[in-house]
Write an enzyme that holds these catalytic residues in place. Sequence first.
Site, PDB file in Angstrom:
ATOM      1  N   SER A 271       6.295 -15.470   8.920  1.00 58.40           N
ATOM      2  CA  SER A 271       5.221 -14.557   8.576  1.00 58.40           C
ATOM      3  C   SER A 271       4.034 -15.349   8.049  1.00 58.40           C
ATOM      4  O   SER A 271       4.141 -16.519   7.711  1.00 58.40           O
ATOM      5  CB  SER A 271       5.691 -13.560   7.524  1.00 58.40           C
ATOM      6  OG  SER A 271       5.671 -14.189   6.259  1.00 58.40           O
ATOM      7  N   LYS A 272       2.927 -14.644   7.981  1.00 55.64           N
ATOM      8  CA  LYS A 272       1.681 -15.231   7.500  1.00 55.64           C
ATOM      9  C   LYS A 272       1.873 -15.753   6.065  1.00 55.64           C
ATOM     10  O   LYS A 272       1.341 -16.785   5.682  1.00 55.64           O
ATOM     11  CB  LYS A 272       0.648 -14.116   7.588  1.00 55.64           C
ATOM     12  CG  LYS A 272      -0.686 -14.412   7.082  1.00 55.64           C
ATOM     13  CD  LYS A 272      -1.576 -13.222   7.334  1.00 55.64           C
ATOM     14  CE  LYS A 272      -2.305 -12.895   6.062  1.00 55.64           C
ATOM     15  NZ  LYS A 272      -3.221 -11.784   6.183  1.00 55.64           N
TER      16      LYS A 272
END
Length: 518
Positions: free
Chosen positions: A275-276
């Site tokens: 994920s970011k």
Amino acid sequence: MAFVVQILSLQPMPKKVRVRFAPSPTGGLHLGGVRTVLYNYLFAKHHGGDFIVRIEDTDQTRFVPGAEQYIFDCLQWCGLIPDESPVHGGAYGPYRQSERKEIYRQFAEQLVKNENAYYAFDTPEELEQMRNNFKTEQNPSPQYDIHVREKMKNSLTLAADEVQKLLADGARHVIRIKMPQGETVSFTDMIRGEISNETSLVDDKVLLKADGMPTYHLAVVVDDYLMKITHAFRGEEWLPSAPVHVLLWKYLFGLENMPQWAHLPLILGPGGKLSKRDGAKYGFPVFAMNWTDPKTNELTEGFREKGFLPEAFVNLLALLGWNEGTEQELYTKEELIQKFSIDRVHKGGAKFDYEKAKWFNHEWIKKLTVDSLQLTVKEILIAKGMEISDDAVLTKVIGLVKDRCTLLPDFYEQAGFFFQTPTQWDVDAAKPKWNEDKKKFFEEFALKLAGIGNWELGELENVFKILATEKNIKPGELQLPLRIMLVGGKFGPPVFQIAEILGQSETVFRINKALEVF
Ligand code: GLU
């Protein structure tokens, strides 16, 4: 009765291959997104086909200014240039779904006419109420599906004249697909083989929204058809939607020319799906390039700004989920085009390893010629305030230090001293073995250097050796202080090569200057 859509084996490729990357411009382009682009691109180019970029911007609520431009900038940086796109043009445009709004309604209406879809007039409050009413422990978030639709306000439950009246009055409505009962939809995924879904388990997805915009489900099918897409590569998060898309293909186009699907595996970070947030947490970039969220001003770091070469980035992404089955790890884009095949893409998630990513970059810095690095390195040094007045010097410097650099900013660490006289010296490192004799040696050495007529490596080494022997000091004990005088610290390429590039007056100047502090 069950109906089965089956494409039993992967079809040969009689037509021109046309693939598409279809991003929604909602933010930065993450590793997985660029890999989807790359696999699309490699597949298309391997088969002499077209790579199309279609902007899927029908969800106005998720529109983010700047995101589309950012996507094209990323593609440009990676060298994955589309054959057709809103920017590059093409015969199947417009390539922005928001500019195709008029096209979709007729297909949605056709579905309603053929009883494969229906109008639904439920208000947001009624939908909320439905979710409350039908909620059970086993089913905490009930969907608008085969079990629920009979109890809602739609063209399946209302009388025909009532529906006509509502439509004539301009009542807000959506169009939903009518998922058939008890059917099995199967298709052959190029990576996963046969995939089957029970239609009763899938909800009646909205196809056309109240604002007249299609949802992704309708638009993707219509556009893949109209744009003659032959193969559709996308992230595995779209697998649950595939039965809806296959059904739409059946209802609208009789499955004719349906693209072959390939759902690409996830890219995994240290804690599962990458994920970011992982980037910030583990200290590595997740986006292709820096992305600043225009709403929050939050900056997410990119591989480009971290100092990755596009060649390395493309190479490492290609190997996140694909391999050729050999030991080879370094591939140019051209080699990838030649060797890429979808049957060697893995089903399982691919683990992203930042140390390995850096290894790729290091190898690519070594592999690229000085010429091809020159401009990039020059920009880095200039951005750090260095003045590069002689490109020939820079060429020599790059050649000397490139094998020591892993990320591009390392060029500043490794070579900045060539262009800026040190103002600090790691005196402590030289101190233990520093004495009056050595000081005298360097004073004399500076004088001798100043008198050299032919400033070249062999000559420098000679002068140094002869003087060391004369003074009876081991050359090995003099090299470290010399390095610290010229460089500022205990690093860098061979010291006489440094001096040769620095030139006569700068070398002499640096020795004398350092002697003042030593
Ligand atoms: N717009 C979708 C996305 O952003 C595209 C999915 C597809 O390629 O079909 O993921």
